[in-house]
Each structure stands twice: as C-alpha cells, then as structure tokens.
Scaffold this active site. Structure first.
Site, PDB file in Angstrom:
ATOM      1  N   GLY A  42       0.745  -1.216   0.088  1.00 12.98           N
ATOM      2  CA  GLY A  42      -0.017  -0.278  -0.002  1.00 12.98           C
ATOM      3  C   GLY A  42       0.707   1.321  -0.107  1.00 12.98           C
ATOM      4  N   GLU A  97       3.627   4.016   6.067  1.00 10.28           N
ATOM      5  CA  GLU A  97       2.696   3.273   5.693  1.00 10.28           C
ATOM      6  C   GLU A  97       1.290   3.905   5.022  1.00 10.28           C
ATOM      7  OE1 GLU A  97       1.437   0.660   5.268  1.00 10.28           O
ATOM      8  OE2 GLU A  97       0.586  -0.328   7.369  1.00 10.28           O
ATOM      9  N   ASP A  98       0.739   3.512   4.384  1.00  9.17           N
ATOM     10  CA  ASP A  98      -0.554   4.000   3.738  1.00  9.17           C
ATOM     11  C   ASP A  98      -1.614   4.560   4.432  1.00  9.17           C
ATOM     12  OD1 ASP A  98      -1.328   1.535   4.506  1.00  9.17           O
ATOM     13  OD2 ASP A  98      -2.074   0.725   2.361  1.00  9.17           O
ATOM     14  N   ASP A 101      -5.300   2.335  10.622  1.00  7.86           N
ATOM     15  CA  ASP A 101      -6.924   2.027  11.050  1.00  7.86           C
ATOM     16  C   ASP A 101      -6.868   1.690  12.327  1.00  7.86           C
ATOM     17  OD1 ASP A 101      -9.431   1.653   9.951  1.00  7.86           O
ATOM     18  OD2 ASP A 101      -9.016  -0.601  10.104  1.00  7.86           O
ATOM     19  N   THR A 102      -7.033   0.310  12.729  1.00  8.53           N
ATOM     20  CA  THR A 102      -7.013  -0.085  14.128  1.00  8.53           C
ATOM     21  C   THR A 102      -5.861   0.198  15.008  1.00  8.53           C
ATOM     22  OG1 THR A 102      -6.519  -2.234  13.852  1.00  8.53           O
ATOM     23  CG2 THR A 102      -8.757  -1.911  13.618  1.00  8.53           C
ATOM     24  N   GLY A 103      -4.834   0.277  14.154  1.00  9.18           N
ATOM     25  CA  GLY A 103      -3.583   0.437  14.485  1.00  9.18           C
ATOM     26  C   GLY A 103      -2.550  -0.838  14.946  1.00  9.18           C
ATOM     27  N   THR A 105      -1.606  -3.893  13.409  1.00  9.90           N
ATOM     28  CA  THR A 105      -0.415  -4.102  12.626  1.00  9.90           C
ATOM     29  C   THR A 105       0.806  -3.384  13.072  1.00  9.90           C
ATOM     30  OG1 THR A 105      -2.091  -4.510  10.959  1.00  9.90           O
ATOM     31  CG2 THR A 105       0.407  -4.915  10.318  1.00  9.90           C
ATOM     32  N   LEU A 106       0.396  -1.968  13.077  1.00 11.63           N
ATOM     33  CA  LEU A 106       1.702  -1.198  13.085  1.00 11.63           C
ATOM     34  C   LEU A 106       2.441  -1.220  14.576  1.00 11.63           C
ATOM     35  CD1 LEU A 106       3.151   1.097  11.456  1.00 11.63           C
ATOM     36  CD2 LEU A 106       1.474  -0.135  10.424  1.00 11.63           C
ATOM     37  N   LYS A 129      -6.923   7.234  10.233  1.00  8.36           N
ATOM     38  CA  LYS A 129      -8.453   7.059  10.740  1.00  8.36           C
ATOM     39  C   LYS A 129      -8.636   6.815  12.109  1.00  8.36           C
ATOM     40  CE  LYS A 129      -9.756   3.638   7.365  1.00  8.36           C
ATOM     41  NZ  LYS A 129     -10.763   2.455   6.827  1.00  8.36           N
ATOM     42  N   ASP A 157      -5.713  -0.316  -1.607  1.00  6.16           N
ATOM     43  CA  ASP A 157      -6.807  -1.242  -2.490  1.00  6.16           C
ATOM     44  C   ASP A 157      -8.062  -1.841  -1.854  1.00  6.16           C
ATOM     45  OD1 ASP A 157      -5.305  -2.979  -0.648  1.00  6.16           O
ATOM     46  OD2 ASP A 157      -6.255  -4.544  -1.791  1.00  6.16           O
TER      47      ASP A 157
END
Ligand code: IMP
Ligand code: MG
Length: 173
Positions: A42, A97-98, A101-103, A105-106, A129, A157
């Site tokens: 991404g 990062e692209d 979201d929830t955070g 993964t990062l 977000k 995507d």
C-alpha cells in the site's frame, strides 16, 4: 455489484501534502541520514514520492507484513513476509505506511523494529483513521486525517484493485 469511487483528495492535493511532509522530515533530520521502510504494498506510491522530496541522504527499503485475523479486522499477530535487506542498528528509521486503521499491525511492527536497535524510529502515514483506533500508536507524520470510510487509490486497494488511481477516494458499494 457496482462500486463507485468519490474523490476525496486530488492528485495535486496529495502532491502538495507530500512536498510539505518532505520539507518537514528534511528539517527534522538535518545533518542525518534516514533509512526509509516502505510497508508493501500500500505505501509504495506514497514512499517513492515522499523520498523524492527528502533532501537528506535516504536509503529506501521494503518490508511486507501480514496480520492474521479471525475476521476482516487485523488481529495484531504480525508475520513478516518480506524482511528488510539491512540491519537497523544505529540507523534513523522511518516507517512509511499507507493508512493507520485499528493500529494493531503497526503497533506490533514498531515493537519488532524497535528491538533491532535503531538510533531512532518514527512513523509516517499518508492517511490516518483515528476513529477506528483500538490500540495506541504514536504517529509522527500524517498526511491526511480521514473519517471512518473505506479509502482506495494512491496505493490503497480493495481486493487488490484501485491501487493505481492517482487520487484518493472513498469506495461505496
Ligand atoms: P490496522 O492494523 O487495522 O491499522 O490495519 C491497517 C491496514 O489495513 C492498512 O495498512 C491497510 O492495508 C488496511 N486498511 C485499513 N483501512 C483501509 C482502507 O480504508 N482502505 C484500504 N485499506 C485499508
Ligand atoms: Mg498496509
């Protein structure tokens, strides 16, 4: 099934924002070198344009991570699918990062990278977000803050489609 995309940020707005981020990062790292970690797939479009706007020496590397989830939400269990080419020891690393979201993964990825002994470690995201956040992630550089919508384009995507759109849009079903 018909999907429609409503443009949110034009190519020009994105380019201007990336120039601004590039200036800010170049100032912050004046006299230093940066190891940019682009998270595949991404962040590819963002990372290549961003690094072109950074005036201090840059090394670009890539990493791919997959997060296992029971459903559509990421779980925070991160598997490194493609690792970096070099050690991070003593380097100024910036993860690019692209979207956050929830955070989950990062957060996990940043923990893994931190253990590798970089001199510094920061996070730069094209989109954020914040309403969707479930874990605390410190973001150092943000392009655009968006509402809880499904975003595509400029690397993002939906089922591997729409990454190549030159603008950022909201996908509606
Ligand atoms: P997180 O662990 O929930 O923060 O997951 C973030 C990842 O989910 C991003 O790197 C994207 O790959 C994906 N993602 C989250 N929101 C969107 C979206 O609106 N459009 C496309 N991909 C998204
Ligand atoms: Mg991603």
């Amino acid at each position: 099934m018909s999907e429609t995309i409503r443009e949110i940020y034009s190519e020009k707005e994105i380019t201007d924002k990336i120039k601004e981020l590039g200036r800010q990062i170049s100032r912050d790292y004046d006299g230093e070198e940066i190891y940019v970690i682009c998270i595949l797939k991404g962040a590819v479009y963002f990372a290549t344009e961003l690094t072109k706007r950074i005036t201090v020496p840059v090394t670009l590397d890539f990493m791919a991570a997959s997060s296992y989830g029971a459903n559509t939400e990421s779980s925070g269990e991160v598997k490194i699918v493609k690792d970096l080419d070099e050690s991070l020891e003593g380097k100024n690393a910036i993860v690019v990062e692209d979207i956050i979201d929830t955070g989950r993964t990062l957060k996990r990825l940043m923990e893994i990278l931190k253990e590798r002994g970089p001199k510094s470690l920061r996070l730069c995201t094209l989109l954020d977000k914040p309403d969707r956040r479930v874990v605390d992630v410190h973001v150092d550089y943000t392009g655009f803050t968006v509402e809880d919508r499904f975003i595509v384009g400029y690397g993002l995507d939906y089922a591997q489609k729409y990454r190549n759109l030159p603008y950022i849009g909201e996908l509606n079903f």
